[in-house]
Motif scaffolding. Structure first.
Motif, short mmCIF file in Angstrom:
data_model
loop_
_atom_site.label_atom_id
_atom_site.label_comp_id
_atom_site.label_asym_id
_atom_site.label_seq_id
_atom_site.Cartn_x
_atom_site.Cartn_y
_atom_site.Cartn_z
N LYS A 77 -32.61 30.58 -90.47
CA LYS A 77 -31.44 30.04 -89.77
C LYS A 77 -31.59 30.05 -88.26
O LYS A 77 -31.02 29.21 -87.58
N ASP A 78 -32.36 30.99 -87.73
CA ASP A 78 -32.51 31.07 -86.28
C ASP A 78 -33.63 30.16 -85.75
O ASP A 78 -33.94 30.17 -84.57
N GLU A 99 -40.00 33.98 -103.33
CA GLU A 99 -39.30 35.27 -103.24
C GLU A 99 -40.25 36.42 -102.93
O GLU A 99 -39.84 37.40 -102.32
N ASN A 100 -41.52 36.31 -103.33
CA ASN A 100 -42.49 37.35 -102.99
C ASN A 100 -42.58 37.52 -101.48
O ASN A 100 -42.63 38.64 -100.97
N LYS A 106 -39.46 41.66 -95.99
CA LYS A 106 -38.12 42.26 -95.89
C LYS A 106 -37.14 41.30 -95.22
O LYS A 106 -36.42 41.64 -94.28
N ILE A 107 -37.12 40.08 -95.76
CA ILE A 107 -36.21 39.03 -95.28
C ILE A 107 -35.17 38.80 -96.37
O ILE A 107 -35.52 38.58 -97.53
N GLN A 110 -29.93 35.58 -97.20
CA GLN A 110 -28.87 35.14 -96.30
C GLN A 110 -29.40 34.77 -94.92
O GLN A 110 -28.70 34.12 -94.14
N GLN A 111 -30.64 35.12 -94.59
CA GLN A 111 -31.24 34.76 -93.31
C GLN A 111 -31.79 33.32 -93.33
O GLN A 111 -32.16 32.80 -92.29
N LEU A 112 -31.83 32.74 -94.53
CA LEU A 112 -32.33 31.38 -94.68
C LEU A 112 -31.16 30.41 -94.85
O LEU A 112 -30.05 30.82 -95.18
N TRP A 113 -31.44 29.14 -94.63
CA TRP A 113 -30.40 28.12 -94.80
C TRP A 113 -29.90 28.14 -96.23
O TRP A 113 -30.69 28.32 -97.17
N PRO A 114 -28.60 27.94 -96.46
CA PRO A 114 -28.03 28.03 -97.80
C PRO A 114 -28.50 26.93 -98.75
O PRO A 114 -28.34 27.06 -99.96
#
Length: 139
Positions: A77-78, A99-100, A106-107, A110-114
């Motif tokens: 998102k940033d 997902e791996n 450790k991301i 919710q830090q990624l675009w929905p």
């Protein structure tokens, strides 16, 4: 005396080139991105757009972009890529994240675009898609 190879080459007609024709009803391609390098990210996005714009493939192509490793920067998102991603999404491109990679780095999702989809592993996704006949592209 036999003619020299250069004399034969000069007399030969150039091969006839026939552009590939899209004769199938549907084509499927999976693009892989595993780098956070801005040039590679932009090249990958441009390659996808070029495929979508190819008049032979209009309305006949399904594309997935699978991201893993450093490529996760594309979906953060940033990051600066929201407009490009939404444009691809609106054209039907599947935007998928490994997902791996998220666990290893450790991301949180919710830090990624929905609008990003998730797969258990990028390698698994590539293996399955290729076995299902998808073209594999790694710009």
């Amino acid at each position: 005396m036999a003619p020299s190879l250069s004399a034969i080459a000069q007399k030969a007609d150039p091969p006839v080139f026939n552009v590939a024709r899209a004769t199938k009803k549907m084509y499927k391609a999976i693009y892989q991105l595993n780098s956070d390098d801005d040039k590679k990210i932009k090249a990958t996005l441009k390659n996808i757009q070029n495929a979508l714009d190819d008049p032979r493939l209009k309305g006949k192509i399904q594309i997935e972009l699978i991201v893993h490793g450093g490529g996760v920067a594309l979906y953060m998102k940033d990051g600066p890529y929201q407009a490009e991603l939404e444009a691809l999404l609106n054209k039907g491109v599947i935007l998928a994240q490994c997902e791996n990679t998220l666990r290893e780095r450790k991301i949180g999702k919710q830090q990624l675009w929905p609008f990003v989809s998730f797969v258990p592993s990028a390698n698994g996704e590539l293996i399955i898609r290729q076995a299902d006949g998808w073209a594999y592209i790694h710009p």
